[in-house]
Each structure stands twice: as structure tokens, then as C-alpha cells.
Design a protein around this motif. Structure first.
Motif, PDB file in Angstrom:
ATOM      1  N   THR A 119       0.834  -1.204   0.000  1.00  0.00           N
ATOM      2  CA  THR A 119       0.000   0.000   0.000  1.00  0.00           C
ATOM      3  C   THR A 119       0.867   1.252   0.000  1.00  0.00           C
ATOM      4  O   THR A 119       0.728   2.118  -0.866  1.00  0.00           O
ATOM      5  N   TRP A 120       1.772   1.369   0.984  1.00  0.00           N
ATOM      6  CA  TRP A 120       2.596   2.580   1.021  1.00  0.00           C
ATOM      7  C   TRP A 120       3.596   2.610  -0.128  1.00  0.00           C
ATOM      8  O   TRP A 120       3.899   3.670  -0.662  1.00  0.00           O
ATOM      9  N   GLN A 121       4.103   1.430  -0.526  1.00  0.00           N
ATOM     10  CA  GLN A 121       5.070   1.394  -1.616  1.00  0.00           C
ATOM     11  C   GLN A 121       4.452   1.875  -2.922  1.00  0.00           C
ATOM     12  O   GLN A 121       5.052   2.674  -3.642  1.00  0.00           O
ATOM     13  N   SER A 122       3.241   1.407  -3.231  1.00  0.00           N
ATOM     14  CA  SER A 122       2.625   1.830  -4.487  1.00  0.00           C
ATOM     15  C   SER A 122       2.257   3.306  -4.450  1.00  0.00           C
ATOM     16  O   SER A 122       2.387   4.005  -5.454  1.00  0.00           O
ATOM     17  N   GLU A 123       1.855   3.815  -3.287  1.00  0.00           N
ATOM     18  CA  GLU A 123       1.489   5.222  -3.187  1.00  0.00           C
ATOM     19  C   GLU A 123       2.708   6.151  -3.278  1.00  0.00           C
ATOM     20  O   GLU A 123       2.653   7.186  -3.926  1.00  0.00           O
ATOM     21  N   LEU A 124       3.795   5.783  -2.631  1.00  0.00           N
ATOM     22  CA  LEU A 124       4.976   6.653  -2.620  1.00  0.00           C
ATOM     23  C   LEU A 124       5.959   6.348  -3.743  1.00  0.00           C
ATOM     24  O   LEU A 124       6.528   7.267  -4.327  1.00  0.00           O
ATOM     25  N   LEU A 125       6.183   5.078  -4.012  1.00  0.00           N
ATOM     26  CA  LEU A 125       7.246   4.687  -4.935  1.00  0.00           C
ATOM     27  C   LEU A 125       6.750   4.387  -6.342  1.00  0.00           C
ATOM     28  O   LEU A 125       7.549   4.325  -7.277  1.00  0.00           O
ATOM     29  N   GLY A 126       5.457   4.147  -6.481  1.00  0.00           N
ATOM     30  CA  GLY A 126       4.924   3.752  -7.772  1.00  0.00           C
ATOM     31  C   GLY A 126       5.282   2.308  -8.068  1.00  0.00           C
ATOM     32  O   GLY A 126       5.611   1.528  -7.172  1.00  0.00           O
ATOM     33  N   ALA A 127       5.262   1.953  -9.330  1.00  0.00           N
ATOM     34  CA  ALA A 127       5.570   0.581  -9.729  1.00  0.00           C
ATOM     35  C   ALA A 127       7.071   0.317  -9.592  1.00  0.00           C
ATOM     36  O   ALA A 127       7.889   1.079 -10.100  1.00  0.00           O
ATOM     37  N   THR A 128       7.393  -0.740  -8.871  1.00  0.00           N
ATOM     38  CA  THR A 128       8.787  -1.153  -8.738  1.00  0.00           C
ATOM     39  C   THR A 128       8.876  -2.629  -9.070  1.00  0.00           C
ATOM     40  O   THR A 128       7.946  -3.385  -8.812  1.00  0.00           O
ATOM     41  N   GLY A 129       9.998  -3.017  -9.608  1.00  0.00           N
ATOM     42  CA  GLY A 129      10.210  -4.415  -9.931  1.00  0.00           C
ATOM     43  C   GLY A 129      10.550  -5.214  -8.693  1.00  0.00           C
ATOM     44  O   GLY A 129      10.895  -4.661  -7.636  1.00  0.00           O
ATOM     45  N   LYS A 130      10.458  -6.511  -8.817  1.00  0.00           N
ATOM     46  CA  LYS A 130      10.781  -7.391  -7.706  1.00  0.00           C
ATOM     47  C   LYS A 130      12.223  -7.154  -7.258  1.00  0.00           C
ATOM     48  O   LYS A 130      13.138  -7.125  -8.065  1.00  0.00           O
ATOM     49  N   GLY A 131      12.400  -6.947  -5.961  1.00  0.00           N
ATOM     50  CA  GLY A 131      13.722  -6.727  -5.405  1.00  0.00           C
ATOM     51  C   GLY A 131      14.247  -5.303  -5.545  1.00  0.00           C
ATOM     52  O   GLY A 131      15.382  -5.022  -5.187  1.00  0.00           O
ATOM     53  N   GLU A 132      13.423  -4.385  -6.065  1.00  0.00           N
ATOM     54  CA  GLU A 132      13.870  -3.012  -6.279  1.00  0.00           C
ATOM     55  C   GLU A 132      13.314  -2.021  -5.255  1.00  0.00           C
ATOM     56  O   GLU A 132      13.635  -0.831  -5.308  1.00  0.00           O
ATOM     57  N   THR A 133      12.490  -2.483  -4.325  1.00  0.00           N
ATOM     58  CA  THR A 133      11.821  -1.538  -3.429  1.00  0.00           C
ATOM     59  C   THR A 133      12.772  -0.856  -2.452  1.00  0.00           C
ATOM     60  O   THR A 133      12.582   0.305  -2.121  1.00  0.00           O
ATOM     61  N   LYS A 134      13.784  -1.550  -1.964  1.00  0.00           N
ATOM     62  CA  LYS A 134      14.732  -0.924  -1.024  1.00  0.00           C
ATOM     63  C   LYS A 134      15.480   0.222  -1.700  1.00  0.00           C
ATOM     64  O   LYS A 134      15.648   1.296  -1.119  1.00  0.00           O
ATOM     65  N   ASP A 135      15.944  -0.012  -2.938  1.00  0.00           N
ATOM     66  CA  ASP A 135      16.629   1.053  -3.682  1.00  0.00           C
ATOM     67  C   ASP A 135      15.677   2.220  -3.948  1.00  0.00           C
ATOM     68  O   ASP A 135      16.047   3.383  -3.786  1.00  0.00           O
ATOM     69  N   ALA A 136      14.445   1.896  -4.350  1.00  0.00           N
ATOM     70  CA  ALA A 136      13.461   2.937  -4.646  1.00  0.00           C
ATOM     71  C   ALA A 136      13.119   3.737  -3.386  1.00  0.00           C
ATOM     72  O   ALA A 136      12.976   4.958  -3.443  1.00  0.00           O
ATOM     73  N   ALA A 137      13.002   3.058  -2.250  1.00  0.00           N
ATOM     74  CA  ALA A 137      12.709   3.745  -0.985  1.00  0.00           C
ATOM     75  C   ALA A 137      13.854   4.677  -0.611  1.00  0.00           C
ATOM     76  O   ALA A 137      13.633   5.820  -0.184  1.00  0.00           O
ATOM     77  N   GLN A 138      15.070   4.208  -0.773  1.00  0.00           N
ATOM     78  CA  GLN A 138      16.239   5.035  -0.448  1.00  0.00           C
ATOM     79  C   GLN A 138      16.285   6.272  -1.351  1.00  0.00           C
ATOM     80  O   GLN A 138      16.552   7.384  -0.881  1.00  0.00           O
ATOM     81  N   GLU A 139      15.984   6.111  -2.620  1.00  0.00           N
ATOM     82  CA  GLU A 139      15.957   7.240  -3.556  1.00  0.00           C
ATOM     83  C   GLU A 139      14.829   8.209  -3.215  1.00  0.00           C
ATOM     84  O   GLU A 139      15.005   9.427  -3.279  1.00  0.00           O
ATOM     85  N   TYR A 140      13.657   7.681  -2.830  1.00  0.00           N
ATOM     86  CA  TYR A 140      12.520   8.529  -2.467  1.00  0.00           C
ATOM     87  C   TYR A 140      12.865   9.400  -1.260  1.00  0.00           C
ATOM     88  O   TYR A 140      12.585  10.593  -1.238  1.00  0.00           O
ATOM     89  N   VAL A 141      13.487   8.795  -0.256  1.00  0.00           N
ATOM     90  CA  VAL A 141      13.888   9.538   0.939  1.00  0.00           C
ATOM     91  C   VAL A 141      14.896  10.619   0.568  1.00  0.00           C
ATOM     92  O   VAL A 141      14.791  11.763   1.020  1.00  0.00           O
ATOM     93  N   ALA A 142      15.870  10.289  -0.264  1.00  0.00           N
ATOM     94  CA  ALA A 142      16.878  11.267  -0.679  1.00  0.00           C
ATOM     95  C   ALA A 142      16.237  12.455  -1.396  1.00  0.00           C
ATOM     96  O   ALA A 142      16.662  13.599  -1.208  1.00  0.00           O
ATOM     97  N   ARG A 143      15.198  12.203  -2.195  1.00  0.00           N
ATOM     98  CA  ARG A 143      14.505  13.280  -2.919  1.00  0.00           C
ATOM     99  C   ARG A 143      13.619  14.120  -2.012  1.00  0.00           C
ATOM    100  O   ARG A 143      13.405  15.297  -2.280  1.00  0.00           O
ATOM    101  N   ASN A 144      13.063  13.520  -0.966  1.00  0.00           N
ATOM    102  CA  ASN A 144      12.030  14.198  -0.179  1.00  0.00           C
ATOM    103  C   ASN A 144      12.465  14.693   1.193  1.00  0.00           C
ATOM    104  O   ASN A 144      11.710  15.414   1.845  1.00  0.00           O
ATOM    105  N   LEU A 145      13.629  14.312   1.637  1.00  0.00           N
ATOM    106  CA  LEU A 145      14.143  14.795   2.919  1.00  0.00           C
ATOM    107  C   LEU A 145      15.518  15.401   2.693  1.00  0.00           C
ATOM    108  O   LEU A 145      16.324  14.864   1.950  1.00  0.00           O
ATOM    109  N   SER A 146      15.763  16.494   3.358  1.00  0.00           N
ATOM    110  CA  SER A 146      17.047  17.163   3.173  1.00  0.00           C
ATOM    111  C   SER A 146      18.080  16.629   4.142  1.00  0.00           C
ATOM    112  O   SER A 146      17.761  16.100   5.198  1.00  0.00           O
ATOM    113  N   LYS A 147      19.305  16.780   3.753  1.00  0.00           N
ATOM    114  CA  LYS A 147      20.472  16.492   4.589  1.00  0.00           C
ATOM    115  C   LYS A 147      20.523  15.070   5.134  1.00  0.00           C
ATOM    116  O   LYS A 147      19.569  14.565   5.672  1.00  0.00           O
TER     117      LYS A 147
END
Length: 183
Positions: free
Chosen positions: A129-157
Motif C-alpha cells: 500500500t505505502w510502496q505503491s502510493e509513494l514509490l509507484g511501480a517497482t520491480g521485484k527486489g527493487e523496493t529498497k533502492d526505490a525507498a532510499q531514492e525517495y527519501v533522498a529526494r524528499n528529505l534534506s540532509k
């Protein structure tokens, strides 16, 4: 004499909890300042973090929304969690549910529930639920990388470890979820 309407602004502090073996507890304040802690090894340490967070954040204009990641285990070999990982997840999950309740965190389930300042609320959310809402479509095994990238884009420092990214994504999801209940 005129009638005056007083409007109180409620700010949302989002807290995200990934109860897995390599999980974490993260939170994001309304001003964007964030922090993340690796999931403690003991219930006493979990209690210390959660109770301190809830106590210090339940102030005047602030509502705390905590997103706790949940898992459904069907007992099949295709389940992601098995063995020791499943056992640790369930221990953390049960302890967290009890600690949150003891700290006065109220379940928030209905889309019509409204948030009040000075209170803490819990929303349980499935990973997809949260992955599809925040990260969109991700391939199998790609959610950790996508989550890390999302945090880098949305939180500073600061740099976030992959093992901590889900907790911060959950915190951002909690803030977003909470904002929807203010409008």
C-alpha cells in the motif's frame, strides 16, 4: 459584539515503524527535520523510543500519526518472512502494538476520522500500500533502492541506509495520511 472564529492549525509529525529484523523507527517533523533509529533489540529499548517520542510530541499544535508496517503470513513457502526473520518480526510487531496502546496511541482506521492536536494515532499499513502510493511501480527486489531514492529526494540532509529507508518512507506516508484527515 462580533462572533469570532478561532482556527487552530494542526501540524502532523509522521512516524514510521518497520518492525523487521533489519527494521527501524523513523520520524519526520512538520518542518522536515527527521531522525531514524535502527530497530532496537529489546522491548525496553523500543518502549523508551516510542514513549519518549509520543510524550514529547503530544503538544499543543501537533498530532502524531504513526504508520506501522504490517505483514500477513499465510504459512506458505512463498511468504517473504520465514524462520527467524518471521519470529523476530512477530515479536517486534506484538511488542510495538502493546507499547503503542500503553502510550495512548489511538487506532485510526476510518477515512472520516479527524485528527486532533495533542494526540497520537496509529495506522497499520501493508507494504504494498505505502510502496505503491509513494514509490509507484517497482520491480521485484527493487523496493529498497526505490525507498532510499525517495527519501533522498524528499528529505534534506543526511544519508539514509537501505535498512532505514522503509521507516522514513512510512513516516512520510503517515504525514501524508494525516494531512488528508485535516482537510
Amino acid at each position: 459584539m462580533q462572533n469570532l472564529t478561532v482556527v487552530m492549525t494542526v501540524n502532523i509529525l509522521g512516524c514510521g515503524i518497520d518492525p523487521g529484523v533489519k527494521g527501524a523507527i523513523g520520524w519526520v517533523a512538520p518542518d522536515g527535520i527527521w531522525r531514524v533509529e535502527t530497530m532496537p533489540a529489546t522491548n525496553t529499548e523500543i518502549w523508551r523510543i516510542i514513549s519518549t517520542l509520543v510524550d514529547t510530541m503530544k503538544r499543543g499544535d501537533l498530532a502524531v500519526v504513526i504508520a506501522l508496517e504490517k505483514q500477513w503470513h499465510r504459512g506458505t513457502s512463498s511468504d517473504r518472512l520465514n524462520g527467524k526473520n518471521l519470529s523476530t518480526f512477530l515479536q517486534h510487531y506484538g511488542a510495538l502494538k502493546a507499547i503503542l496502546e500503553l502510550c495512548g496511541v489511538e487506532p485510526l482506521q476510518s477515512p472520516t476520522d479527524r485528527l486532533l492536536a495533542g494526540k497520537a494515532y496509529l495506522v497499520e499499513v501493508e507494504p504494498r500500500t505505502w510502496q505503491s502510493e509513494l514509490l509507484g511501480a517497482t520491480g521485484k527486489g527493487e523496493t529498497k533502492d526505490a525507498a532510499q531514492e525517495y527519501v533522498a529526494r524528499n528529505l534534506s540532509k543526511g544519508k539514509v541506509l537501505k535498512s532505514q529507508a522503509d521507516a522514513l518512507c512510512l513516516a512520510l506516508y503517515a504525514r501524508q495520511w494525516g494531512r488528508m484527515r485535516l482537510s
